[in-house]
Design a protein around this motif. Sequence first.
Motif, PDB file in Angstrom:
ATOM      1  N   ASN A 217       0.819  -1.210   0.000  1.00 56.86           N
ATOM      2  CA  ASN A 217       0.000   0.000   0.000  1.00 56.86           C
ATOM      3  C   ASN A 217       0.857   1.266   0.000  1.00 56.86           C
ATOM      4  O   ASN A 217       0.369   2.340  -0.325  1.00 56.86           O
ATOM      5  N   THR A 218       2.123   1.146   0.337  1.00 55.89           N
ATOM      6  CA  THR A 218       3.006   2.315   0.325  1.00 55.89           C
ATOM      7  C   THR A 218       3.433   2.699  -1.094  1.00 55.89           C
ATOM      8  O   THR A 218       3.926   3.796  -1.312  1.00 55.89           O
ATOM      9  N   ILE A 219       3.227   1.797  -2.062  1.00 60.35           N
ATOM     10  CA  ILE A 219       3.585   2.082  -3.460  1.00 60.35           C
ATOM     11  C   ILE A 219       2.492   2.972  -4.045  1.00 60.35           C
ATOM     12  O   ILE A 219       1.356   2.550  -4.198  1.00 60.35           O
ATOM     13  N   LYS A 220       2.821   4.197  -4.350  1.00 55.90           N
ATOM     14  CA  LYS A 220       1.808   5.159  -4.795  1.00 55.90           C
ATOM     15  C   LYS A 220       1.841   5.446  -6.301  1.00 55.90           C
ATOM     16  O   LYS A 220       0.858   5.858  -6.872  1.00 55.90           O
ATOM     17  N   GLU A 221       2.995   5.233  -6.949  1.00 54.50           N
ATOM     18  CA  GLU A 221       3.084   5.519  -8.374  1.00 54.50           C
ATOM     19  C   GLU A 221       2.428   4.410  -9.183  1.00 54.50           C
ATOM     20  O   GLU A 221       2.467   3.252  -8.800  1.00 54.50           O
ATOM     21  N   THR A 222       1.856   4.795 -10.323  1.00 53.95           N
ATOM     22  CA  THR A 222       1.324   3.799 -11.243  1.00 53.95           C
ATOM     23  C   THR A 222       2.509   3.170 -11.963  1.00 53.95           C
ATOM     24  O   THR A 222       3.304   3.869 -12.594  1.00 53.95           O
ATOM     25  N   PRO A 223       2.631   1.848 -11.881  1.00 49.82           N
ATOM     26  CA  PRO A 223       3.777   1.192 -12.513  1.00 49.82           C
ATOM     27  C   PRO A 223       3.621   1.167 -14.038  1.00 49.82           C
ATOM     28  O   PRO A 223       2.501   1.134 -14.541  1.00 49.82           O
ATOM     29  N   PRO A 224       4.737   1.168 -14.778  1.00 54.98           N
ATOM     30  CA  PRO A 224       4.653   1.094 -16.245  1.00 54.98           C
ATOM     31  C   PRO A 224       4.207  -0.290 -16.717  1.00 54.98           C
ATOM     32  O   PRO A 224       3.633  -0.426 -17.783  1.00 54.98           O
ATOM     33  N   THR A 225       4.508  -1.305 -15.914  1.00 59.25           N
ATOM     34  CA  THR A 225       4.093  -2.674 -16.230  1.00 59.25           C
ATOM     35  C   THR A 225       3.443  -3.278 -14.986  1.00 59.25           C
ATOM     36  O   THR A 225       3.612  -2.777 -13.878  1.00 59.25           O
ATOM     37  N   VAL A 226       2.728  -4.367 -15.191  1.00 61.70           N
ATOM     38  CA  VAL A 226       2.090  -5.052 -14.065  1.00 61.70           C
ATOM     39  C   VAL A 226       3.175  -5.615 -13.161  1.00 61.70           C
ATOM     40  O   VAL A 226       4.104  -6.275 -13.625  1.00 61.70           O
ATOM     41  N   GLN A 227       3.062  -5.306 -11.888  1.00 63.42           N
ATOM     42  CA  GLN A 227       3.985  -5.829 -10.888  1.00 63.42           C
ATOM     43  C   GLN A 227       3.256  -5.942  -9.560  1.00 63.42           C
ATOM     44  O   GLN A 227       2.081  -5.573  -9.465  1.00 63.42           O
ATOM     45  N   GLU A 228       3.941  -6.471  -8.580  1.00 63.71           N
ATOM     46  CA  GLU A 228       3.339  -6.632  -7.267  1.00 63.71           C
ATOM     47  C   GLU A 228       2.814  -5.281  -6.775  1.00 63.71           C
ATOM     48  O   GLU A 228       3.478  -4.265  -6.900  1.00 63.71           O
ATOM     49  N   GLY A 229       1.591  -5.280  -6.270  1.00 62.77           N
ATOM     50  CA  GLY A 229       0.970  -4.055  -5.790  1.00 62.77           C
ATOM     51  C   GLY A 229       0.094  -3.371  -6.817  1.00 62.77           C
ATOM     52  O   GLY A 229      -0.609  -2.410  -6.502  1.00 62.77           O
ATOM     53  N   ALA A 230       0.103  -3.851  -8.060  1.00 62.09           N
ATOM     54  CA  ALA A 230      -0.664  -3.218  -9.137  1.00 62.09           C
ATOM     55  C   ALA A 230      -2.129  -3.648  -9.095  1.00 62.09           C
ATOM     56  O   ALA A 230      -2.446  -4.801  -8.803  1.00 62.09           O
ATOM     57  N   LEU A 231      -3.002  -2.697  -9.407  1.00 58.66           N
ATOM     58  CA  LEU A 231      -4.423  -2.970  -9.602  1.00 58.66           C
ATOM     59  C   LEU A 231      -4.645  -3.019 -11.100  1.00 58.66           C
ATOM     60  O   LEU A 231      -4.327  -2.076 -11.819  1.00 58.66           O
ATOM     61  N   VAL A 232      -5.185  -4.147 -11.575  1.00 57.44           N
ATOM     62  CA  VAL A 232      -5.294  -4.410 -13.006  1.00 57.44           C
ATOM     63  C   VAL A 232      -6.738  -4.722 -13.359  1.00 57.44           C
ATOM     64  O   VAL A 232      -7.393  -5.506 -12.677  1.00 57.44           O
ATOM     65  N   LYS A 233      -7.216  -4.108 -14.446  1.00 58.24           N
ATOM     66  CA  LYS A 233      -8.520  -4.488 -14.981  1.00 58.24           C
ATOM     67  C   LYS A 233      -8.261  -5.336 -16.214  1.00 58.24           C
ATOM     68  O   LYS A 233      -7.718  -4.871 -17.215  1.00 58.24           O
TER      69      LYS A 233
ATOM     70  N   TRP B 124     -11.436  -6.990 -12.019  1.00 57.18           N
ATOM     71  CA  TRP B 124     -10.338  -6.280 -11.363  1.00 57.18           C
ATOM     72  C   TRP B 124      -9.500  -7.268 -10.555  1.00 57.18           C
ATOM     73  O   TRP B 124     -10.042  -8.154  -9.892  1.00 57.18           O
ATOM     74  N   PHE B 125      -8.177  -7.088 -10.594  1.00 51.14           N
ATOM     75  CA  PHE B 125      -7.253  -7.930  -9.847  1.00 51.14           C
ATOM     76  C   PHE B 125      -6.215  -7.043  -9.163  1.00 51.14           C
ATOM     77  O   PHE B 125      -5.709  -6.098  -9.766  1.00 51.14           O
ATOM     78  N   LEU B 126      -5.917  -7.373  -7.912  1.00 49.33           N
ATOM     79  CA  LEU B 126      -4.826  -6.709  -7.201  1.00 49.33           C
ATOM     80  C   LEU B 126      -3.759  -7.758  -6.948  1.00 49.33           C
ATOM     81  O   LEU B 126      -4.024  -8.794  -6.314  1.00 49.33           O
ATOM     82  N   LEU B 127      -2.561  -7.514  -7.478  1.00 46.37           N
ATOM     83  CA  LEU B 127      -1.453  -8.432  -7.247  1.00 46.37           C
ATOM     84  C   LEU B 127      -0.840  -8.114  -5.897  1.00 46.37           C
ATOM     85  O   LEU B 127      -0.105  -7.136  -5.757  1.00 46.37           O
ATOM     86  N   ALA B 128      -1.199  -8.909  -4.916  1.00 45.35           N
ATOM     87  CA  ALA B 128      -0.730  -8.672  -3.556  1.00 45.35           C
ATOM     88  C   ALA B 128      -0.566 -10.013  -2.845  1.00 45.35           C
ATOM     89  O   ALA B 128       0.447 -10.675  -3.010  1.00 45.35           O
ATOM     90  N   VAL B 129      -1.582 -10.386  -2.081  1.00 47.75           N
ATOM     91  CA  VAL B 129      -1.607 -11.670  -1.388  1.00 47.75           C
ATOM     92  C   VAL B 129      -2.870 -12.412  -1.798  1.00 47.75           C
ATOM     93  O   VAL B 129      -3.873 -11.793  -2.147  1.00 47.75           O
TER      94      VAL B 129
ATOM     95  N   LEU C 116       0.398 -12.080 -15.789  1.00 45.44           N
ATOM     96  CA  LEU C 116       0.253 -10.625 -15.844  1.00 45.44           C
ATOM     97  C   LEU C 116       1.553  -9.862 -15.603  1.00 45.44           C
ATOM     98  O   LEU C 116       1.751  -8.793 -16.191  1.00 45.44           O
ATOM     99  N   VAL C 117       2.415 -10.373 -14.733  1.00 44.82           N
ATOM    100  CA  VAL C 117       3.631  -9.643 -14.363  1.00 44.82           C
ATOM    101  C   VAL C 117       4.450  -9.298 -15.609  1.00 44.82           C
ATOM    102  O   VAL C 117       4.705 -10.137 -16.458  1.00 44.82           O
ATOM    103  N   GLY C 118       4.804  -8.016 -15.702  1.00 43.48           N
ATOM    104  CA  GLY C 118       5.615  -7.530 -16.816  1.00 43.48           C
ATOM    105  C   GLY C 118       4.814  -7.022 -18.003  1.00 43.48           C
ATOM    106  O   GLY C 118       5.378  -6.408 -18.911  1.00 43.48           O
ATOM    107  N   LYS C 119       3.516  -7.260 -18.013  1.00 43.54           N
ATOM    108  CA  LYS C 119       2.669  -6.798 -19.131  1.00 43.54           C
ATOM    109  C   LYS C 119       2.321  -5.319 -18.938  1.00 43.54           C
ATOM    110  O   LYS C 119       2.346  -4.790 -17.844  1.00 43.54           O
ATOM    111  N   LYS C 120       1.959  -4.675 -20.057  1.00 41.62           N
ATOM    112  CA  LYS C 120       1.580  -3.256 -20.044  1.00 41.62           C
ATOM    113  C   LYS C 120       0.099  -3.124 -20.362  1.00 41.62           C
ATOM    114  O   LYS C 120      -0.535  -4.070 -20.835  1.00 41.62           O
TER     115      LYS C 120
END
Length: 151
Positions: A78-94, A99-104, A129-133
């Motif tokens: 939750n401390t990660i505030k920037e939108t990542p350029p690619t899907v990574q841990e902590g990302a909210l993805v539609k 909707w998917f949150l990569l977390a736990v 999903l990891v690494g996709k844009k």
Amino acid sequence: MKELKAKVYQTAIDQLKQKEKLLAEERKNIIESILEEEKNSAGDKYETSREMITQDLNSIEKQINQCKFDLEEIYRLNTIKETPPTVQEGALVKLGNDWFLLAVSIGQIAVDGSKVFLLSKNSPLGELLVGKKKKDQVNFRGKMQMIEELF
């Protein structure tokens, strides 16, 4: 959409805290059962009953530890505030309409009438999903689906 992500995290935190509270109450009840069994000991029957209760207690302890780990992980992500350029841990993805949150991996939660699935980056879909844009496609549920949003 950043507010949706914040609400998803807060809902996950609230659910994990509630689960931890319920598990702690269950642990307390099991410990009370153990103490009560000691007062009413009666040979082999007592030993069998005590072993079953001890196994229940061990199971609850494992669940409590997992819940604490999951909660710590959610707080960290939750401390990660920037939108990542690619899907990574902590990302909210539609992905498609979901909707998917990569977390736990704690399953599905409801946020503002939407279903959001919390999954690990090590889950089969997480690994896809990891690494996709945004606008990339992945084969999910037997068909190609596009990453519609990424936060």
